[in-house]
Design a protein around this motif. Structure first.
Motif, PDB file in Angstrom:
ATOM      1  N   ASP A  14       0.841  -1.191   0.000  1.00 17.11           N
ATOM      2  CA  ASP A  14       0.000   0.000   0.000  1.00 17.11           C
ATOM      3  C   ASP A  14       0.884   1.252   0.000  1.00 17.11           C
ATOM      4  O   ASP A  14       2.107   1.166  -0.050  1.00 17.11           O
ATOM      5  CB  ASP A  14      -0.987  -0.008   1.164  1.00 17.11           C
ATOM      6  CG  ASP A  14      -0.290   0.068   2.540  1.00 17.11           C
ATOM      7  OD1 ASP A  14       0.914   0.429   2.590  1.00 17.11           O
ATOM      8  OD2 ASP A  14      -0.941  -0.227   3.553  1.00 17.11           O
ATOM      9  N   ASP A  21      -3.682  -6.372   2.283  1.00 14.41           N
ATOM     10  CA  ASP A  21      -4.413  -7.532   2.815  1.00 14.41           C
ATOM     11  C   ASP A  21      -5.816  -7.546   2.213  1.00 14.41           C
ATOM     12  O   ASP A  21      -6.716  -6.848   2.662  1.00 14.41           O
ATOM     13  CB  ASP A  21      -4.484  -7.445   4.351  1.00 14.41           C
ATOM     14  CG  ASP A  21      -5.064  -8.707   4.982  1.00 14.41           C
ATOM     15  OD1 ASP A  21      -5.553  -9.573   4.228  1.00 14.41           O
ATOM     16  OD2 ASP A  21      -5.025  -8.812   6.215  1.00 14.41           O
ATOM     17  N   CYS A  22      -5.999  -8.357   1.189  1.00 13.91           N
ATOM     18  CA  CYS A  22      -7.292  -8.411   0.494  1.00 13.91           C
ATOM     19  C   CYS A  22      -8.405  -8.896   1.418  1.00 13.91           C
ATOM     20  O   CYS A  22      -9.563  -8.473   1.267  1.00 13.91           O
ATOM     21  CB  CYS A  22      -7.202  -9.327  -0.718  1.00 13.91           C
ATOM     22  SG  CYS A  22      -6.120  -8.694  -2.031  1.00 13.91           S
ATOM     23  N   ALA A  23      -8.064  -9.770   2.379  1.00 17.20           N
ATOM     24  CA  ALA A  23      -9.088 -10.328   3.258  1.00 17.20           C
ATOM     25  C   ALA A  23      -9.725  -9.252   4.133  1.00 17.20           C
ATOM     26  O   ALA A  23     -10.891  -9.360   4.524  1.00 17.20           O
ATOM     27  CB  ALA A  23      -8.475 -11.426   4.130  1.00 17.20           C
ATOM     28  N   ARG A  24      -8.976  -8.196   4.435  1.00 16.76           N
ATOM     29  CA  ARG A  24      -9.498  -7.146   5.302  1.00 16.76           C
ATOM     30  C   ARG A  24      -9.991  -5.938   4.518  1.00 16.76           C
ATOM     31  O   ARG A  24     -10.432  -4.957   5.113  1.00 16.76           O
ATOM     32  CB  ARG A  24      -8.396  -6.700   6.261  1.00 16.76           C
ATOM     33  CG  ARG A  24      -7.894  -7.832   7.178  1.00 16.76           C
ATOM     34  CD  ARG A  24      -6.764  -7.359   8.059  1.00 16.76           C
ATOM     35  NE  ARG A  24      -7.193  -6.238   8.924  1.00 16.76           N
ATOM     36  CZ  ARG A  24      -6.370  -5.581   9.731  1.00 16.76           C
ATOM     37  NH1 ARG A  24      -5.080  -5.911   9.762  1.00 16.76           N
ATOM     38  NH2 ARG A  24      -6.821  -4.592  10.479  1.00 16.76           N
ATOM     39  N   CYS A  25      -9.945  -6.014   3.184  1.00 15.02           N
ATOM     40  CA  CYS A  25     -10.356  -4.885   2.344  1.00 15.02           C
ATOM     41  C   CYS A  25     -11.871  -4.844   2.205  1.00 15.02           C
ATOM     42  O   CYS A  25     -12.526  -5.882   2.034  1.00 15.02           O
ATOM     43  CB  CYS A  25      -9.717  -5.001   0.968  1.00 15.02           C
ATOM     44  SG  CYS A  25     -10.179  -3.652  -0.149  1.00 15.02           S
ATOM     45  N   ALA A  26     -12.426  -3.656   2.245  1.00  5.62           N
ATOM     46  CA  ALA A  26     -13.876  -3.483   2.121  1.00  5.62           C
ATOM     47  C   ALA A  26     -14.380  -3.860   0.728  1.00  5.62           C
ATOM     48  O   ALA A  26     -15.583  -4.065   0.541  1.00  5.62           O
ATOM     49  CB  ALA A  26     -14.241  -2.034   2.418  1.00  5.62           C
ATOM     50  N   ALA A  28     -13.318  -6.556  -1.043  1.00  5.59           N
ATOM     51  CA  ALA A  28     -12.961  -7.946  -1.355  1.00  5.59           C
ATOM     52  C   ALA A  28     -14.030  -8.620  -2.203  1.00  5.59           C
ATOM     53  O   ALA A  28     -13.723  -9.440  -3.080  1.00  5.59           O
ATOM     54  CB  ALA A  28     -12.734  -8.727  -0.059  1.00  5.59           C
ATOM     55  N   GLN A  44      -6.110   0.031  -2.838  1.00  4.10           N
ATOM     56  CA  GLN A  44      -5.187   0.038  -1.711  1.00  4.10           C
ATOM     57  C   GLN A  44      -3.723   0.001  -2.169  1.00  4.10           C
ATOM     58  O   GLN A  44      -2.820   0.316  -1.396  1.00  4.10           O
ATOM     59  CB  GLN A  44      -5.453  -1.173  -0.796  1.00  4.10           C
ATOM     60  CG  GLN A  44      -6.892  -1.325  -0.327  1.00  4.10           C
ATOM     61  CD  GLN A  44      -7.378  -0.137   0.497  1.00  4.10           C
ATOM     62  OE1 GLN A  44      -6.571   0.648   1.007  1.00  4.10           O
ATOM     63  NE2 GLN A  44      -8.694   0.005   0.632  1.00  4.10           N
TER      64      GLN A  44
END
Length: 292
Positions: A14, A21-26, A28, A44
């Motif tokens: 970033d 972190d794709c898992a924590r991205c809004a 996804a 990001q």
């Protein structure tokens, strides 16, 4: 397998240098539809191209990123949001964001930015303005802004810039200024400016530059000015100028030489005395008298 650049193969980072972190991205969930993809389209990611692609695929998301801490995100989001959201960006601390707003806002809204502290913003403003709105920028401190102005200023106002302190600006002026002003710029101290003037002058006007110090300008003179008025170029110190003059002179003389050769080679009509006598007898027989 095609080669990949480091940017393509490295772990996405970033704008602060942390792994994305794709898992924590809004966003996804957008991966399923192709709206988001690691190393391709990611808001990001720190790479401008990937942010750009994200907004191209998801323009409706731009409204949520006008306050993002990374200026590239704000600048790219500004390309997609409603024009009514852009006014606040004129005060953004980052010039690129202000430029993005300037490129889309109505002209009356961006006039105050003619005094922006950053030249790239003022240049962007100049690209949008026309007519008298450009006049205050003719005295801008930065030469590039003035170049942009010289490319856009109406030709009837352009003479106010013909003595600009920067040669690049004067050259831009020389490309567009009215023909009636060209000779006034033919004595500019910079050869690049005079050259731009020379290519626009009429053949008769070019005669005035036959002794110019720059060989390129004398070459233009040798190419277009009336030959009988620039004979000094036959002995010009520059070989290219002499050659150009000689070539033109030869090309103009060639038709005359060909005509003279044809006349010389043409058969001469020879009348024998008997023929002449016959012609005379024939005339007299027809009743034609001398002087009729």
């Amino acid at each position: 397998m095609s080669p990949h650049t480091t940017a393509d193969t490295a772990v996405p980072l970033d704008w602060q240098g942390c792994p994305v972190d794709c898992a924590r991205c809004a966003h996804a969930g957008l991966q399923v539809s192709g709206g988001c993809a690691p190393r391709v389209a990611c808001v990001q990611d720190r790479y401008t191209r990937r942010i750009f692609t994200f907004f191209e695929r998801n323009p409706e998301q731009a409204d949520h990123y006008l306050d993002h801490p990374y200026f590239e995100v704000r600048a790219l989001a500004a390309r997609h949001v409603s024009v009514f959201r852009l006014q606040s960006l004129l005060n953004d601390p980052e010039p690129d964001v202000r430029v993005a707003a300037v490129q889309r806002l109505p002209v009356p809204r961006i006039l105050p930015l003619r005094k922006d502290p950053e030249r790239k913003v003022r240049a962007a403003v100049a690209q949008r303005l026309t007519g008298a709105d450009l006049v205050p920028l003719t005295a801008d401190d930065d030469y590039y802004v003035r170049v942009v102005v010289a490319r856009r200023l109406p030709s009837d106002i352009l003479p106010i810039m013909m003595y600009d302190r920067d040669a690049d600006v004067r050259r831009a002026v020389a490309r567009r200024i009215g023909d009636e002003w060209l000779m006034a710029m033919a004595w500019d101290l910079e050869a690049e400016v005079r050259l731009q003037v020379a290519v626009r002058l009429s053949p008769e006007q070019l005669v005035a530059l036959v002794a110019d110090q720059d060989w390129r300008i004398r070459h233009v003179v040798a190419s277009r000015a009336p030959l009988h008025r620039i004979t000094a170029l036959a002995t010009d110190p520059d070989e290219d100028v002499r050659s150009r003059f000689a070539l033109r002179k030869a090309s103009e003389e060639l038709p005359l030489l060909v005509m003279a050769a044809r006349i010389k080679a043409a058969p001469v009509l020879s009348l024998e005395p008997a023929s002449i006598s016959g012609i005379s007898l024939g005339v007299m027989a027809s009743g034609v008298r001398k002087g009729d």
